[in-house]
Design a protein around this motif. Structure first.
Motif, short mmCIF file in Angstrom:
data_model
loop_
_atom_site.label_atom_id
_atom_site.label_comp_id
_atom_site.label_asym_id
_atom_site.label_seq_id
_atom_site.Cartn_x
_atom_site.Cartn_y
_atom_site.Cartn_z
N GLY A 76 0.82 -1.20 0.00
CA GLY A 76 0.00 0.00 0.00
C GLY A 76 0.85 1.25 0.00
N ALA A 111 -1.47 -2.07 3.92
CA ALA A 111 -2.47 -1.89 2.87
C ALA A 111 -3.18 -0.54 2.99
CB ALA A 111 -3.49 -3.02 2.90
N SER A 112 -3.57 -0.15 4.21
CA SER A 112 -4.22 1.14 4.42
C SER A 112 -3.52 1.87 5.56
CB SER A 112 -5.71 0.96 4.72
OG SER A 112 -5.88 0.21 5.90
#
Length: 170
Positions: A76, A111-112
């Motif tokens: 990410g 990822a985030s």
């Protein structure tokens, strides 16, 4: 940009793989600005950062490896504000990034991302961020403000969700 692996006993290490980012040139304080590497949760994480033309932010990408650095997958992108200074990880897929603007965390392996701390409010604008972040466990960690004149560190006891300043006495 090569990753080596081996035992802590002093025996020979061997080439595990190639990192997705080559360590960058050091910043003004001597810390690298790209190719930051850390380990946690049975994964290696690496931050690749490309400084924008204005020089005050970076386009950042985090990669992860579950096989000791042999192969890498893009995980990410942390927020682009600030220049990356330090990367840390802990159990539970926690990844923490210290920048010249604050502290960003990911609880899902990169990822985030969320900005959780914007830096010491008493620091001058040119030194509002952090120079180092480290996790001592899945819930506890420490961050060092870029402004050394504050004589404080920031600590977390909730996995990086919040950070509190603690005065260094001595």
């Amino acid at each position: 940009g090569q990753i080596y692996s081996g035992p802590l006993t002093g025996a020979a290490w061997s080439l595990a793989g190639q990192a997705p980012a080559v360590p960058g040139a050091p910043g003004p304080d001597g810390q690298p600005t790209s190719g930051l590497l850390t380990a946690g949760s049975q994964h290696l994480y690496e931050l690749k950062a490309i400084t924008t033309a204005a020089g005050k932010s970076q386009d950042k990408t985090v990669y992860s490896s579950a096989d000791g650095g042999r192969t890498w997958q893009q995980a990410g992108a942390p927020p682009s504000a600030g220049i990356a200074r330090s990367l840390a990880a802990a159990q539970g897929n926690l990844v923490v990034l210290a920048t010249t603007e604050g502290i960003d965390i990911s609880t899902d392996g990169g990822a985030s991302w969320n900005v959780v701390e914007t830096g010491p409010p008493d620091a001058p604008a040119s030194q509002r961020g952090f120079s180092y972040v480290g996790m001592t466990g899945p819930r506890q960690g420490v961050a060092v403000p870029a402004d050394r004149q504050l004589h404080e560190v920031y600590v977390t006891t909730d996995g990086g969700s919040s950070w509190q300043p603690r005065l260094i006495q001595g």
